[in-house]
Design an enzyme around this catalytic site. Structure first.
Site, PDB file in Angstrom:
ATOM      1  CB  SER A  16      -0.899   0.024   1.237  1.00 21.97           C
ATOM      2  OG  SER A  16      -0.162   0.327   2.391  1.00 21.97           O
ATOM      3  CB  THR A  61      -4.736   5.192   3.085  1.00 21.45           C
ATOM      4  OG1 THR A  61      -5.444   4.928   1.888  1.00 21.45           O
ATOM      5  CG2 THR A  61      -4.720   6.680   3.332  1.00 21.45           C
ATOM      6  CB  THR A  92      -3.907   6.337  -0.637  1.00 24.41           C
ATOM      7  OG1 THR A  92      -4.479   5.034  -0.664  1.00 24.41           O
ATOM      8  CG2 THR A  92      -4.619   7.171  -1.698  1.00 24.41           C
ATOM      9  NE  ARG A 107     -11.838   4.659  -5.610  1.00 29.30           N
ATOM     10  CZ  ARG A 107     -11.262   4.781  -4.424  1.00 29.30           C
ATOM     11  NH1 ARG A 107      -9.978   4.984  -4.314  1.00 29.30           N
ATOM     12  NH2 ARG A 107     -11.991   4.686  -3.321  1.00 29.30           N
ATOM     13  CB  VAL A 108      -9.654  10.078  -7.934  1.00 31.35           C
ATOM     14  CG1 VAL A 108      -9.140  10.947  -6.797  1.00 31.35           C
ATOM     15  CG2 VAL A 108      -8.698  10.139  -9.129  1.00 31.35           C
ATOM     16  N   GLY A 109     -10.023   8.323  -5.080  1.00 33.80           N
ATOM     17  CA  GLY A 109     -10.739   8.225  -3.812  1.00 33.80           C
ATOM     18  C   GLY A 109     -10.729   9.534  -3.047  1.00 33.80           C
ATOM     19  CB  THR A 141      -7.740   5.355   6.583  1.00 33.05           C
ATOM     20  OG1 THR A 141      -7.235   4.282   5.785  1.00 33.05           O
ATOM     21  CG2 THR A 141      -8.151   4.820   7.937  1.00 33.05           C
ATOM     22  N   GLY A 142     -10.039   4.257   4.695  1.00 33.51           N
ATOM     23  CA  GLY A 142     -11.168   3.371   4.445  1.00 33.51           C
ATOM     24  C   GLY A 142     -11.734   3.634   3.064  1.00 33.51           C
ATOM     25  N   GLY A 192     -13.070   5.290   0.223  1.00 36.11           N
ATOM     26  CA  GLY A 192     -13.119   6.714  -0.083  1.00 36.11           C
ATOM     27  C   GLY A 192     -14.481   7.204  -0.536  1.00 36.11           C
TER      28      GLY A 192
HETATM   29  C1  SD4 Z   1      -9.283   5.263  -0.995  1.00 39.50           C
HETATM   30  N1  SD4 Z   1      -9.304   5.966   1.296  1.00 39.50           N
HETATM   31  O1  SD4 Z   1      -8.642   5.323  -2.031  1.00 39.50           O
HETATM   32  C2  SD4 Z   1      -8.542   5.253   0.325  1.00 39.50           C
HETATM   33  C3  SD4 Z   1      -8.274   3.823   0.702  1.00 39.50           C
HETATM   34  C4  SD4 Z   1      -7.831   3.577   2.122  1.00 39.50           C
HETATM   35  O2  SD4 Z   1      -6.981   2.064   3.638  1.00 39.50           O
HETATM   36  O3  SD4 Z   1      -7.851   4.419   2.977  1.00 39.50           O
HETATM   37  N2  SD4 Z   1      -7.460   2.362   2.429  1.00 39.50           N
HETATM   38  O4  SD4 Z   1     -10.505   5.172  -0.986  1.00 39.50           O
END
Ligand code: SD4
Length: 338
Positions: free
Chosen positions: A92, A194, A212, A222-224, A245-246, A248
């Site tokens: 990552s 991330t 990230t 794709r963009v988060g 985080t998580g 997006g």
């Molecule tokens: C995303 N928030 O691209 C990021 C992914 C992430 O741990 O945080 N993963 O959506």
């Protein structure tokens, strides 16, 4: 590094008490009148750095090293993020990040300071340190965000190395994924993409960053949330900062990091604000299969973190006075465990 360091690994319940977090939040989020006053001023000489996930421990080390070498909060953020971006073993962030479904590593990052200056890059390829590219966008261009080929072109103009980032390990993982091509992002302590970082230096200046490789096997293009100011990161020098985080998509739909800082402005503690921002997601979409975690740092140095599900942690380094050693902790901020 000049300071001696004590490292504690602790469960949330134990550590939350010593850090003064987590006592009132579970009632307070729905009762804004119960919230305390907004964060007071930082105390001189009390630097803090907090970063998401296990790799936050090493990032915070690098941040404090930058501080000890005369750096600012922004330098702490950049140094911490670069360390994790450079780790080719981690699947990552930066080099070694898992690719999109077509096998391309595409990176997102942003950085923001206490004055509200911000820089961001998204969908950038072949640049190992998007955090530094984002800082250059902030410092040297009239823009906030550069995307894709334009961001890569700017990296070349700056003389940054431009080189493919897909490692053999990440390519093999992608080949295995292609056997099923099942897009089901699982985000937890062992599996995330991330790092979000927040820091306050000894002068009380705040800064934040987020970098990230994005969720693994996403659609090309794709963009988060991570490079989006207000979603993956927000800093207000008078109030505090937050990062996410998580998944997006859930963070962008609720403008999560801006929300956390605005809740702190209204008097919520860092912990209460993260809790409420998580509730916004839970109230607005099905969350059985998605994870989001928020991390916040108030201007008073208080830190909070909360997530929809278990399996979210963050690292915290702090110095309580100019002469004390840095204390380091890895905090489990899983849902329901405070
Ligand atoms: C995303 N928030 O691209 C990021 C992914 C992430 O741990 O945080 N993963 O959506």
């Amino acid at each position: 590094m000049a300071s001696t360091r004590r490292t504690f690994l602790a469960q949330a319940a134990a550590i939350a008490g010593t850090l003064g977090i987590g006592s009132r939040w579970n009632q307070a989020w729905s009762h804004p009148a119960n919230w305390g006053s907004k964060p007071g001023p930082a105390k001189e000489g009390t630097a803090v750095m907090t970063s998401t996930w296990n790799h936050g421990m090493l990032a915070n080390d690098a941040g404090f090293q930058a501080l000890d070498e005369g750096g600012s909060a922004l330098d702490m953020i950049e140094a911490g993020a670069r360390l994790v971006e450079a780790d080719a073993e981690g699947l990552s962030v930066g080099i070694g990040g898992l690719p999109d479904r077509d096998g391309h590593v595409t990176l997102d990052a942003c950085i923001m300071d206490h004055l509200g200056d911000a820089g961001s890059v998204c969908f950038v390829q072949n640049v190992a340190h998007p955090i530094s590219l984002a800082r250059n966008v902030m410092d040297r261009t009239p823009h906030v965000m550069l995307a894709g080929a334009g961001a890569e072109q700017y990296a070349r103009e700056l003389g940054m190395p431009v080189t493919p980032l897909l490692t053999e390990q990440a390519r093999l993982a992608w080949e295995r994924w292609r056997e099923t091509s099942n897009y089901q992002p699982v985000i937890n302590i062992e599996n995330h993409d991330t790092i979000g970082l927040l820091a306050m230096d000894d002068q009380g200046r705040l800064a934040g960053g987020c970098t990230t490789s994005g969720v693994a096997y996403k659609m090309h293009g794709r963009v988060g949330d991570s490079p989006i100011i207000g979603a993956g990161l927000y800093v207000d020098g008078a109030i505090g900062g937050a990062t996410a985080t998580g998944l997006g998509e859930a963070v962008m739909r609720t403008v999560g990091s801006f929300l956390v800082v605005e809740l702190m402005r209204q008097g919520a503690s860092a912990q209460e604000a993260c809790f409420e921002a998580v509730q916004r997601i839970i109230r607005s979409m099905p969350t059985e299969d998605l994870q989001v975690g928020y991390l916040a740092l108030g201007r008073d140095g208080q830190v909070g973190g909360h997530a929809i599900h278990g399996g979210f942690n963050y690292a915290l380094h702090q110095r309580t006075s100019a002469d004390t050693p840095i204390e380091s902790a890895l905090i489990d901020a899983s849902h329901g465990e405070h």
